[in-house]
Design a protein around this motif. Structure first.
Motif, PDB file in Angstrom:
ATOM      1  N   ALA A 134       1.021  -1.154   0.026  1.00 49.69           N
ATOM      2  CA  ALA A 134      -0.041  -0.112  -0.010  1.00 49.69           C
ATOM      3  C   ALA A 134       0.854   1.237   0.182  1.00 49.69           C
ATOM      4  N   GLU A 135       2.046   0.997   0.507  1.00 54.38           N
ATOM      5  CA  GLU A 135       2.729   2.217   0.594  1.00 54.38           C
ATOM      6  C   GLU A 135       3.426   2.508  -0.742  1.00 54.38           C
ATOM      7  N   ASP A 136       3.862   1.628  -1.514  1.00 51.89           N
ATOM      8  CA  ASP A 136       4.338   1.774  -2.950  1.00 51.89           C
ATOM      9  C   ASP A 136       3.154   2.380  -3.795  1.00 51.89           C
ATOM     10  N   PHE A 137       1.868   1.817  -3.446  1.00 46.97           N
ATOM     11  CA  PHE A 137       0.921   2.210  -4.282  1.00 46.97           C
ATOM     12  C   PHE A 137       0.839   3.959  -4.048  1.00 46.97           C
ATOM     13  N   ALA A 138       0.992   4.185  -3.015  1.00 46.94           N
ATOM     14  CA  ALA A 138       0.744   5.739  -2.621  1.00 46.94           C
ATOM     15  C   ALA A 138       1.796   6.425  -3.141  1.00 46.94           C
ATOM     16  N   VAL A 139       3.120   5.944  -3.457  1.00 42.94           N
ATOM     17  CA  VAL A 139       4.082   6.586  -4.302  1.00 42.94           C
ATOM     18  C   VAL A 139       3.714   6.689  -5.723  1.00 42.94           C
ATOM     19  N   ALA A 140       3.024   5.960  -6.274  1.00 46.91           N
ATOM     20  CA  ALA A 140       2.631   5.807  -7.673  1.00 46.91           C
ATOM     21  C   ALA A 140       1.552   6.853  -8.036  1.00 46.91           C
ATOM     22  N   VAL A 141       0.631   6.958  -6.812  1.00 48.97           N
ATOM     23  CA  VAL A 141      -0.431   8.180  -6.944  1.00 48.97           C
ATOM     24  C   VAL A 141       0.079   9.216  -6.647  1.00 48.97           C
ATOM     25  N   LEU A 142       1.029   9.795  -6.123  1.00 47.69           N
ATOM     26  CA  LEU A 142       1.790  10.932  -5.763  1.00 47.69           C
ATOM     27  C   LEU A 142       2.678  11.267  -7.005  1.00 47.69           C
ATOM     28  N   ASP A 143       3.377  10.259  -7.509  1.00 46.71           N
ATOM     29  CA  ASP A 143       4.321  10.250  -8.591  1.00 46.71           C
ATOM     30  C   ASP A 143       3.201  10.783 -10.064  1.00 46.71           C
ATOM     31  N   GLU A 144       1.900  10.175  -9.878  1.00 43.60           N
ATOM     32  CA  GLU A 144       0.968  10.502 -10.959  1.00 43.60           C
ATOM     33  C   GLU A 144       0.513  11.832 -10.805  1.00 43.60           C
ATOM     34  N   PHE A 145       0.313  12.354  -9.792  1.00 46.75           N
ATOM     35  CA  PHE A 145      -0.220  13.722  -9.438  1.00 46.75           C
ATOM     36  C   PHE A 145       0.860  14.877  -9.804  1.00 46.75           C
ATOM     37  N   GLU A 146       1.966  14.469  -9.432  1.00 50.19           N
ATOM     38  CA  GLU A 146       3.038  15.429  -9.568  1.00 50.19           C
ATOM     39  C   GLU A 146       3.633  15.437 -11.110  1.00 50.19           C
ATOM     40  N   LYS A 147       3.537  14.281 -11.770  1.00 53.86           N
ATOM     41  CA  LYS A 147       3.951  14.335 -13.025  1.00 53.86           C
ATOM     42  C   LYS A 147       3.030  13.349 -13.830  1.00 53.86           C
ATOM     43  N   PRO A 148       1.949  14.147 -14.305  1.00 57.38           N
ATOM     44  CA  PRO A 148       0.725  13.459 -14.844  1.00 57.38           C
ATOM     45  C   PRO A 148       1.204  12.545 -16.290  1.00 57.38           C
ATOM     46  N   ALA A 149       0.801  11.152 -16.081  1.00 60.61           N
ATOM     47  CA  ALA A 149       1.481  10.438 -17.571  1.00 60.61           C
ATOM     48  C   ALA A 149       0.134   9.447 -17.960  1.00 60.61           C
ATOM     49  N   HIS A 150      -0.740   9.618 -17.394  1.00 60.29           N
ATOM     50  CA  HIS A 150      -2.026   8.736 -17.737  1.00 60.29           C
ATOM     51  C   HIS A 150      -3.193   9.496 -17.590  1.00 60.29           C
ATOM     52  N   ASN A 151      -3.394  10.540 -17.986  1.00 55.91           N
ATOM     53  CA  ASN A 151      -4.461  11.532 -18.335  1.00 55.91           C
ATOM     54  C   ASN A 151      -5.684  10.710 -19.098  1.00 55.91           C
ATOM     55  N   ARG A 152      -7.042  10.742 -18.570  1.00 55.41           N
ATOM     56  CA  ARG A 152      -8.042   9.838 -18.901  1.00 55.41           C
ATOM     57  C   ARG A 152      -7.726   8.316 -19.715  1.00 55.41           C
ATOM     58  N   ARG A 153      -6.851   7.629 -18.642  1.00 55.01           N
ATOM     59  CA  ARG A 153      -6.779   6.041 -18.998  1.00 55.01           C
ATOM     60  C   ARG A 153      -6.336   5.741 -17.459  1.00 55.01           C
ATOM     61  N   ARG A 154      -6.314   4.242 -17.489  1.00 55.13           N
ATOM     62  CA  ARG A 154      -5.932   3.441 -16.253  1.00 55.13           C
ATOM     63  C   ARG A 154      -4.550   2.958 -16.614  1.00 55.13           C
ATOM     64  N   PHE A 155      -3.893   2.654 -15.294  1.00 55.72           N
ATOM     65  CA  PHE A 155      -2.916   2.016 -15.478  1.00 55.72           C
ATOM     66  C   PHE A 155      -2.580   1.242 -14.251  1.00 55.72           C
TER      67      PHE A 155
END
Length: 204
Positions: free
Chosen positions: A179-200
């Motif tokens: 869950a900790e690394d899941f949160a890292v991925a969430v904040l990475d995506e917020f800070e540097k969006p790479a998956h707008n309007r799609r899932r990953f």
């Protein structure tokens, strides 16, 4: 960045809150119970089923993490679907980014959803099908909604923050994620969006 987290006291939501605070973001933690949250978090006792509070919270945030899920104890899943619909409606046509926590069942292998496979655990099927409906809703939305859905690997549980994992798109990656690394991925995506309007997805 102002980060609002729905389900801020849950297993995934609490890790997203902690990661956002550690990175120096302004954090709004939304819970139904009014649970105590870490120092530095603006706690808000509210429900995503309350339209007025959702509009206010989403309108005040740059990004919103939706760490909610349907009932696992036989409760009505419509309440969860309505909550997500409220969040979508509030974010539609705004600059606010919406990231919804998905599930492994909504991923696909060779064109078949994991949840529809013969080996998928029966006890998680109803929950996974409900979350998959949310993905359908997001994918059908118009371009004015800035959304992302992040699916964990097959197993997500409390563990270690390593900051090292693999990303994927539609198919599962690895077999577990903390869950900790899941949160890292969430904040990475917020800070540097790479998956707008799609899932990953992500996993080890």
């Amino acid at each position: 960045m102002k980060v609002a987290v729905y389900g801020a006291s849950g297993m995934v939501g609490s890790r997203i809150v902690a990661e956002a605070v550690a990175r120096g973001h302004e954090v709004i933690g939304v819970t139904r119970s009014g649970a105590e949250l870490p120092v530095g978090v603006q706690g808000v006792q509210a429900s995503a089923n309350d339209v007025a509070s959702v509009k206010e919270i989403v309108g005040d945030a740059d990004v919103v993490a939706v760490a909610l899920g349907p009932s696992r104890t036989g409760g009505d899943h419509q309440e969860y679907l309505d909550a997500v619909d409220n969040l979508i409606a509030a974010a539609q046509g705004t600059e606010t980014r919406l990231l919804v926590v998905g599930g492994a069942g909504g991923l696909s292998i060779g064109g078949q959803r994991v949840v529809d496979g013969p080996e998928f655990p029966a006890e998680y099927k109803a929950e996974s099908l409900t979350v998959a409906k949310v993905l359908d809703t997001l994918q059908a939305s118009d371009e004015s909604l800035n959304w992302t859905m992040l699916h964990p690997s097959y197993v997500i549980a409390p563990g270690e923050r390593t900051g090292t994992f693999r990303l994927g798109l539609d198919e599962p990656v690895g077999d577990h994620i903390s869950a900790e690394d899941f949160a890292v991925a969430v904040l990475d995506e917020f800070e540097k969006p790479a998956h707008n309007r799609r899932r990953f997805t992500l996993g080890y």
